[in-house]
Design a protein around this motif. Structure first.
Motif, PDB file in Angstrom:
ATOM      1  N   TYR A 101       0.816  -1.211   0.000  1.00 34.68           N
ATOM      2  CA  TYR A 101       0.000   0.000   0.000  1.00 34.68           C
ATOM      3  C   TYR A 101       0.852   1.263   0.000  1.00 34.68           C
ATOM      4  CZ  TYR A 101      -3.572  -3.359   1.434  1.00 34.68           C
ATOM      5  OH  TYR A 101      -4.416  -4.443   1.516  1.00 34.68           O
ATOM      6  N   VAL A 102       2.095   1.175   0.477  1.00 40.17           N
ATOM      7  CA  VAL A 102       2.979   2.343   0.505  1.00 40.17           C
ATOM      8  C   VAL A 102       3.667   2.522  -0.840  1.00 40.17           C
ATOM      9  CG1 VAL A 102       5.005   3.355   1.617  1.00 40.17           C
ATOM     10  CG2 VAL A 102       3.320   2.124   2.991  1.00 40.17           C
ATOM     11  N   SER A 103       4.143   1.439  -1.412  1.00 40.02           N
ATOM     12  CA  SER A 103       4.846   1.531  -2.695  1.00 40.02           C
ATOM     13  C   SER A 103       3.903   1.866  -3.846  1.00 40.02           C
ATOM     14  CB  SER A 103       5.575   0.212  -2.985  1.00 40.02           C
ATOM     15  OG  SER A 103       4.656  -0.866  -3.014  1.00 40.02           O
ATOM     16  N   ASN A 104       2.621   1.553  -3.731  1.00 37.17           N
ATOM     17  CA  ASN A 104       1.648   1.830  -4.782  1.00 37.17           C
ATOM     18  C   ASN A 104       0.453   2.560  -4.180  1.00 37.17           C
ATOM     19  OD1 ASN A 104       0.165   1.882  -7.152  1.00 37.17           O
ATOM     20  ND2 ASN A 104      -0.516  -0.257  -6.968  1.00 37.17           N
ATOM     21  N   PRO A 105       0.520   3.881  -4.045  1.00 38.23           N
ATOM     22  CA  PRO A 105      -0.597   4.615  -3.434  1.00 38.23           C
ATOM     23  C   PRO A 105      -1.910   4.482  -4.195  1.00 38.23           C
ATOM     24  CG  PRO A 105       1.390   5.980  -3.548  1.00 38.23           C
ATOM     25  CD  PRO A 105       1.659   4.765  -4.368  1.00 38.23           C
ATOM     26  N   ARG A 106      -1.870   4.206  -5.496  1.00 37.88           N
ATOM     27  CA  ARG A 106      -3.103   4.056  -6.260  1.00 37.88           C
ATOM     28  C   ARG A 106      -3.917   2.852  -5.807  1.00 37.88           C
ATOM     29  NH1 ARG A 106      -3.349   6.801 -11.145  1.00 37.88           N
ATOM     30  NH2 ARG A 106      -4.720   5.167 -11.960  1.00 37.88           N
ATOM     31  N   ARG A 173      -7.831  -0.174   3.349  1.00 42.16           N
ATOM     32  CA  ARG A 173      -6.488   0.249   2.959  1.00 42.16           C
ATOM     33  C   ARG A 173      -6.223   1.683   3.397  1.00 42.16           C
ATOM     34  NH1 ARG A 173      -6.030  -2.381  -3.189  1.00 42.16           N
ATOM     35  NH2 ARG A 173      -6.623  -4.514  -2.550  1.00 42.16           N
ATOM     36  N   LEU A 174      -7.173   2.549   3.140  1.00 38.65           N
ATOM     37  CA  LEU A 174      -7.040   3.929   3.603  1.00 38.65           C
ATOM     38  C   LEU A 174      -7.017   3.981   5.120  1.00 38.65           C
ATOM     39  CD1 LEU A 174      -7.041   7.001   3.100  1.00 38.65           C
ATOM     40  CD2 LEU A 174      -9.542   6.896   3.052  1.00 38.65           C
ATOM     41  N   THR A 222      -4.499  15.331   3.396  1.00 41.74           N
ATOM     42  CA  THR A 222      -4.191  15.124   1.983  1.00 41.74           C
ATOM     43  C   THR A 222      -4.702  13.777   1.491  1.00 41.74           C
ATOM     44  OG1 THR A 222      -2.201  16.481   2.233  1.00 41.74           O
ATOM     45  CG2 THR A 222      -2.341  15.085   0.278  1.00 41.74           C
ATOM     46  N   LEU A 223      -4.545  12.735   2.297  1.00 43.69           N
ATOM     47  CA  LEU A 223      -5.026  11.402   1.907  1.00 43.69           C
ATOM     48  C   LEU A 223      -6.542  11.367   1.777  1.00 43.69           C
ATOM     49  CD1 LEU A 223      -2.748   8.968   3.939  1.00 43.69           C
ATOM     50  CD2 LEU A 223      -2.940   9.144   1.453  1.00 43.69           C
ATOM     51  N   TYR A 224      -7.241  12.012   2.699  1.00 41.75           N
ATOM     52  CA  TYR A 224      -8.703  12.060   2.597  1.00 41.75           C
ATOM     53  C   TYR A 224      -9.130  12.723   1.287  1.00 41.75           C
ATOM     54  CZ  TYR A 224     -10.287  10.391   7.182  1.00 41.75           C
ATOM     55  OH  TYR A 224     -10.602   9.611   8.265  1.00 41.75           O
ATOM     56  N   ILE A 225      -8.539  13.860   0.981  1.00 38.22           N
ATOM     57  CA  ILE A 225      -8.897  14.575  -0.244  1.00 38.22           C
ATOM     58  C   ILE A 225      -8.550  13.736  -1.476  1.00 38.22           C
ATOM     59  CG2 ILE A 225      -8.470  16.638  -1.622  1.00 38.22           C
ATOM     60  CD1 ILE A 225     -10.064  17.192   0.883  1.00 38.22           C
ATOM     61  N   LEU A 226      -7.365  13.100  -1.462  1.00 37.82           N
ATOM     62  CA  LEU A 226      -6.909  12.340  -2.616  1.00 37.82           C
ATOM     63  C   LEU A 226      -7.779  11.117  -2.874  1.00 37.82           C
ATOM     64  CD1 LEU A 226      -4.678  11.964  -4.788  1.00 37.82           C
ATOM     65  CD2 LEU A 226      -3.410  10.634  -3.084  1.00 37.82           C
ATOM     66  N   VAL A 227      -8.092  10.362  -1.825  1.00 36.87           N
ATOM     67  CA  VAL A 227      -8.822   9.105  -2.002  1.00 36.87           C
ATOM     68  C   VAL A 227     -10.315   9.345  -2.169  1.00 36.87           C
ATOM     69  CG1 VAL A 227      -9.386   6.886  -0.945  1.00 36.87           C
ATOM     70  CG2 VAL A 227      -7.082   7.817  -0.727  1.00 36.87           C
ATOM     71  N   ILE A 228     -10.918  10.087  -1.247  1.00 36.49           N
ATOM     72  CA  ILE A 228     -12.372  10.262  -1.288  1.00 36.49           C
ATOM     73  C   ILE A 228     -12.787  11.295  -2.329  1.00 36.49           C
ATOM     74  CG2 ILE A 228     -14.387  10.949   0.078  1.00 36.49           C
ATOM     75  CD1 ILE A 228     -13.014   9.874   2.529  1.00 36.49           C
ATOM     76  N   GLY A 229     -11.990  12.360  -2.473  1.00 37.41           N
ATOM     77  CA  GLY A 229     -12.374  13.417  -3.406  1.00 37.41           C
ATOM     78  C   GLY A 229     -12.035  13.138  -4.850  1.00 37.41           C
ATOM     79  N   PHE A 230     -10.888  12.448  -5.109  1.00 34.66           N
ATOM     80  CA  PHE A 230     -10.441  12.255  -6.490  1.00 34.66           C
ATOM     81  C   PHE A 230     -10.356  10.784  -6.902  1.00 34.66           C
ATOM     82  CE2 PHE A 230      -8.738  16.358  -5.153  1.00 34.66           C
ATOM     83  CZ  PHE A 230      -9.146  17.177  -6.191  1.00 34.66           C
ATOM     84  N   GLY A 231     -10.001   9.896  -5.975  1.00 34.21           N
ATOM     85  CA  GLY A 231      -9.810   8.496  -6.352  1.00 34.21           C
ATOM     86  C   GLY A 231     -11.089   7.713  -6.501  1.00 34.21           C
ATOM     87  N   LEU A 232     -11.947   7.759  -5.496  1.00 31.60           N
ATOM     88  CA  LEU A 232     -13.170   6.951  -5.515  1.00 31.60           C
ATOM     89  C   LEU A 232     -14.170   7.362  -6.605  1.00 31.60           C
ATOM     90  CD1 LEU A 232     -13.860   6.430  -1.703  1.00 31.60           C
ATOM     91  CD2 LEU A 232     -12.834   4.855  -3.333  1.00 31.60           C
ATOM     92  N   PRO A 233     -14.315   8.643  -6.959  1.00 31.05           N
ATOM     93  CA  PRO A 233     -15.256   8.976  -8.040  1.00 31.05           C
ATOM     94  C   PRO A 233     -14.902   8.339  -9.384  1.00 31.05           C
ATOM     95  CG  PRO A 233     -14.752  10.931  -6.767  1.00 31.05           C
ATOM     96  CD  PRO A 233     -13.813   9.862  -6.302  1.00 31.05           C
TER      97      PRO A 233
END
Length: 339
Positions: A101-106, A173-174, A222-233
């Motif tokens: 999960y660290v080496s591949n944030p996606r 994971r998050l 930053t993680l909240y914004i990245l995952v919930i705001g941009f990744g999950l949509p």
């Protein structure tokens, strides 16, 4: 055989399935009601470990320090949390590194929902839920003061909401990354408290905690914004699938739900930072007041010492109220008798 099956229900995670992969089949897990039985078993394990740490470590240290009742209670609280946070920190770091999960944030949002979990991820979540649930009866066993109960209940409720929410919403994971950051900051804070109780003049570790706290808050937000705001949509598969155990993940397909979650996260992080800033300002104010009082006390002592200095005497010495010369003769001139 019957006893073994019952024992496995308490000891091992349930709901294992075989997931086909390119290399064959992989055994993974999802959640269900039987997890409550496993959590109950590990609640008793956590109570036993809590008592072992208290009796064989903290009580012995307390006897040497001779702390007051207030400091005694806080020392026990921080000592237990240092042991727990350090163990969870090492365990969580091992899980996120081995799972990639660290080496591949996606991977935090790719192939969402993450319904099927590896054994170590599910077992980690079950143990975390068991620990924070065991903290409720420990409030009675440890005879926590009534003034401290609301604060500790609030802390326990926040941890349970975070861990259970990540577990049920398939955001494990998050949740692991966020727990890693939170436990890192909490470890330094409670370690600084332990050092302060042993030596009240040593507050250097609080400065380290302040830096770690600010950095972890920034990473968390930053993680909240990245995952919930941009990744999950961007994830397409967000349907309701009860047969797979996917009961709540479809909520993230709703933009209103995502924005509500982000708003709650922003408000919570803002409140945490406000309390942190207020704590630091109060700490600095107390420090400067202490320094100024020390300077005033030092200046007053120097003035009193200067006033207490003896006045410089004239040459000679006094005898019966008459000043004598150094050779014992009177300094007054003698009258010469007339012849």
């Amino acid at each position: 055989q019957v006893t073994a099956k019952t024992a496995f229900l308490f000891i091992l995670p349930q709901y294992n399935v075989s997931v086909p992969t390119a290399d064959g089949e992989l055994v993974q897990y999802h959640y269900g009601l039987k997890d409550l039985v496993t959590i109950l078993f590990y609640i008793f394990i956590a109570i036993i470990l809590h008592a072992v740490v208290q009796e064989y470590a903290l009580d012995k240290i307390n006897r040497r320090l001779h702390l007051s009742k207030v400091k005694h209670s806080k020392f026990n609280e921080s000592g237990q949390l240092v042991a727990f946070h350090l163990t969870s920190l090492i365990w969580c770091l091992y899980v996120v590194v081995t799972e990639g999960y660290v080496s591949n944030p996606r991977s935090l949002w790719e192939n969402y929902p993450h319904v099927y979990l590896p054994f170590q991820v599910k077992f980690f979540y079950l143990c975390q839920l068991a620990y924070w649930l065991h903290a409720l009866p420990e409030l009675y066993f440890q005879k926590v003061r009534k003034e401290d109960i609301p604060r500790q209940l609030q802390c326990i409720a926040l941890y349970l909401a975070h861990i259970a929410g990540a577990y049920l919403l398939n955001l494990t994971r998050l949740g692991l990354i966020l727990l890693l950051l939170q436990y890192l900051a909490e470890f330094f804070f409670h370690m600084a408290r332990l050092v302060y109780f042993t030596d009240e003049n040593n507050e250097k570790l609080f400065n380290v905690w302040a830096v770690v706290f600010v950095v972890t808050r920034l990473f968390t937000f930053t993680l909240y914004i990245l995952v919930i705001g941009f990744g999950l949509p961007r994830v397409e598969n967000q349907a309701l699938e009860p047969e797979r155990g996917n009961l709540f993940s479809f909520l993230f397909n709703n933009i209103l739900f995502r924005m509500s979650v982000l708003l709650l996260v922003c408000l919570f992080q803002a409140s945490v930072m406000w309390r942190f800033i207020h704590f630091q300002l109060r700490r600095w104010r107390e420090y400067w007041n202490e320094q100024s009082s020390r300077k005033r006390a030092a200046a007053a002592a120097a003035g009193a010492k200067q006033q207490a200095k003896p006045l410089k005497r004239d040459s000679g010495y006094h005898e019966n109220g008459v000043v004598k010369a150094e050779n014992g003769t009177s300094p007054r001139t003698k009258k010469l008798k007339s012849p």
